[in-house]
Scaffold this active site. Structure first.
Site, PDB file in Angstrom:
ATOM      1  N   GLU A 165       0.810  -1.237   0.000  1.00 38.12           N
ATOM      2  CA  GLU A 165       0.000   0.000   0.000  1.00 38.12           C
ATOM      3  C   GLU A 165       0.839   1.280   0.000  1.00 38.12           C
ATOM      4  OE1 GLU A 165      -2.575  -0.645   3.376  1.00 38.12           O
ATOM      5  OE2 GLU A 165      -3.658  -2.261   2.385  1.00 38.12           O
ATOM      6  N   ASN A 206       2.161  -4.935  -3.367  1.00 39.42           N
ATOM      7  CA  ASN A 206       0.797  -5.351  -3.023  1.00 39.42           C
ATOM      8  C   ASN A 206      -0.046  -4.123  -2.683  1.00 39.42           C
ATOM      9  OD1 ASN A 206      -0.923  -7.682  -2.475  1.00 39.42           O
ATOM     10  ND2 ASN A 206      -0.847  -7.120  -0.302  1.00 39.42           N
ATOM     11  N   HIS A 242      -9.985  -6.281  -2.461  1.00 35.22           N
ATOM     12  CA  HIS A 242     -11.054  -6.032  -1.475  1.00 35.22           C
ATOM     13  C   HIS A 242     -12.164  -5.268  -2.195  1.00 35.22           C
ATOM     14  CE1 HIS A 242      -8.783  -7.465   1.930  1.00 35.22           C
ATOM     15  NE2 HIS A 242      -7.761  -6.715   1.594  1.00 35.22           N
ATOM     16  N   GLU A 271      -5.801 -10.921  -1.531  1.00 35.85           N
ATOM     17  CA  GLU A 271      -6.656 -10.726  -0.337  1.00 35.85           C
ATOM     18  C   GLU A 271      -8.126 -10.579  -0.714  1.00 35.85           C
ATOM     19  OE1 GLU A 271      -5.265  -7.480   2.138  1.00 35.85           O
ATOM     20  OE2 GLU A 271      -3.163  -7.980   1.800  1.00 35.85           O
ATOM     21  N   ASP A 273     -11.893 -10.313  -0.962  1.00 33.20           N
ATOM     22  CA  ASP A 273     -13.191 -10.476  -0.301  1.00 33.20           C
ATOM     23  C   ASP A 273     -14.150  -9.477  -0.952  1.00 33.20           C
ATOM     24  OD1 ASP A 273     -12.320  -8.121   1.027  1.00 33.20           O
ATOM     25  OD2 ASP A 273     -12.072  -9.122   2.955  1.00 33.20           O
TER      26      ASP A 273
HETATM   27  C1  XIL Z   1      -6.057  -6.774   8.343  1.00 34.38           C
HETATM   28  C2  XIL Z   1      -6.413  -7.983   9.190  1.00 34.38           C
HETATM   29  O1  XIL Z   1      -7.351  -8.760   8.493  1.00 34.38           O
HETATM   30  C3  XIL Z   1      -6.975  -7.548  10.519  1.00 34.38           C
HETATM   31  O2  XIL Z   1      -7.158  -8.678  11.377  1.00 34.38           O
HETATM   32  C4  XIL Z   1      -6.046  -6.547  11.200  1.00 34.38           C
HETATM   33  O3  XIL Z   1      -6.645  -6.056  12.382  1.00 34.38           O
HETATM   34  C5  XIL Z   1      -5.735  -5.384  10.270  1.00 34.38           C
HETATM   35  O4  XIL Z   1      -5.208  -5.884   9.053  1.00 34.38           O
HETATM   36  N1  XIL Z   1      -4.846  -4.977   3.719  1.00 34.38           N
HETATM   37  C6  XIL Z   1      -3.822  -5.772   4.152  1.00 34.38           C
HETATM   38  C7  XIL Z   1      -4.031  -6.705   5.297  1.00 34.38           C
HETATM   39  O5  XIL Z   1      -2.763  -5.806   3.513  1.00 34.38           O
HETATM   40  O6  XIL Z   1      -2.872  -6.905   6.041  1.00 34.38           O
HETATM   41  C8  XIL Z   1      -5.145  -6.196   6.199  1.00 34.38           C
HETATM   42  O7  XIL Z   1      -5.383  -7.205   7.184  1.00 34.38           O
HETATM   43  C9  XIL Z   1      -6.375  -5.911   5.384  1.00 34.38           C
HETATM   44  C10 XIL Z   1      -6.109  -4.835   4.371  1.00 34.38           C
END
Ligand code: XIL
Length: 356
Positions: A165, A206, A242, A271, A273
């Site tokens: 990020e 990422n 996401h 990641e 969802d």
């Molecule tokens: C999130 C986890 O899912 C949570 O449990 C934690 O509190 C915060 O981080 N992007 C990312 C991940 O790269 O590491 C994040 O994970 C979600 C967003």
């Protein structure tokens, strides 16, 4: 109306008789996978690694959860336990225990591990944020952190999310402790240090909101060109994925993956969802299934998209409700581990891909 509907039924019946595999001339109809075939088995046949983020407390305490991690997935990512605040809570004092447990689990179940994440603006140890370190000291602690962590897991981690990020959605650099103190060169340094510590691990950028072609992915594209020209060992473009049903699905994800692949990178969804405004209803749930599959299709259609990881597979442990007000239900299985349409849609897409 009624007559037409009836005619339709007759037509369908006729068609299905004509396609009956029992008749000698008809082509055999593909058999669906048996109901107990998991995502992992069909993804194996499609030549794709399928993964999940893993919650270590759930893995220890929840046996049905643990069984599903093993059965459904061929890669795992630590949801939290490989982040810096977890691995070095006090300066110089490492705690690898939880991450080592995940890696042992992955080995026992023949899974690859995605290492997440080395450099980020979030979930850094308090001692990094609060000590007023000079730029030279910050550079030294970041270097030591990367070398220590990658060395500890050397040979056991398949991909590293080296930087996470680093850009804003408008393509400008994110204002972080690293950018402020070290300048943009921290990114090249991080990749070089990680590569030095484990030359075989594939090293990824990422981010989120970088699925399609947009200002943020343009910034990554320009950066990757520059890094590759300078010989920096950057090997992968990670797309978190996401999504939220109310914002739709980016249309040009495949085009975007392909332009990074042309620069010599692998790509991965890291990641995924797809959250929705609660309460869920059949339209949102269907849109969610489409969100999951459209990213999967892009991955399957790209040439070098090597893995597709969901950020948790059950709503029982999803991070979404805690972070996005009024939203949730973002994963393919509900809180009781029952599959939603998204699960079937992922499996059907992988099944089709396996036949190609
Ligand atoms: C999130 C986890 O899912 C949570 O449990 C934690 O509190 C915060 O981080 N992007 C990312 C991940 O790269 O590491 C994040 O994970 C979600 C967003």
């Amino acid at each position: 109306m009624r007559a037409r509907a009836l005619a339709g039924v007759v037509l369908l019946t006729t068609l299905s008789l004509a396609g009956n595999p029992a008749s000698a001339s008809a082509p055999a109809r593909p058999t669906p996978p048996p109901a107990d075939t998991g995502l992992r088995a069909v993804a194996d046949r499609a030549g794709l690694r399928i993964g999940t983020a893993v919650d270590m407390t759930a893995l220890a305490d929840d046996a049905p959860y643990r069984d599903l991690v093993a059965k459904e997935f061929s890669t795992v990512t630590a949801e939290n336990v490989m982040k810096w605040e977890a691995t070095e809570p006090r300066q110089g004092v490492h705690d690898w225990a939880a991450a080592d447990r995940l890696i042992d689990f992955a080995r026992a179940n023949r899974q690859q591990v995605r290492g997440h994440t080395l450099v980020w603006h979030s979930q850094n140890p308090a001692w990094v944020n609060e000590q007023d370190l000079t730029p030279a000291q910050l550079r030294a602690v970041l270097r030591k952190h990367i070398i220590d962590e990658v060395t500890h897991f050397k040979g056991r981690v398949w991909h590293w999310d080296v930087v996470n990020e680093i850009f804003n959605d408008d393509g400008t650099w994110r204002d972080t402790i690293w950018l402020r103190n070290l300048g943009k060169g921290y990114v090249a340094d991080a990749f070089r240090w990680a590569h030095q510590a484990d030359p075989k691990a594939k090293l990824f950028l990422n981010d989120y909101n970088n699925e399609g072609v947009n200002a943020k992915s343009d910034a990554y594209y320009a950066l990757v060109k520059q890094l590759r020209a300078a010989g920096v060992p950057v090997q992968g473009y990670g797309v978190q994925g996401h999504l939220a049903v109310q914002y739709g699905v980016p249309a040009d994800t495949l085009t975007n993956l392909r332009r990074f692949e042309k620069l010599g990178l692998q790509t991965a969804f890291t990641e995924v969802d797809v959250r929705l405004p609660l309460p869920a209803d059949p339209i949102k749930v269907q849109a969610q299934a489409q969100g999951f599959t459209s990213l999967l299709q892009a991955c399957l259609l790209a040439d070098r998209c090597v893995s597709y990881t969901v950020w948790g597979f059950t709503d029982r442990y999803s991070w979404v409700p805690g972070v996005f007000d009024g939203e949730g239900s973002a994963t393919p299985l509900d809180e009781n581990l029952a599959p939603k349409p998204a699960y079937a849609a992922l499996r059907d897409t992988l099944t089709l891909a396996a036949r190609r």
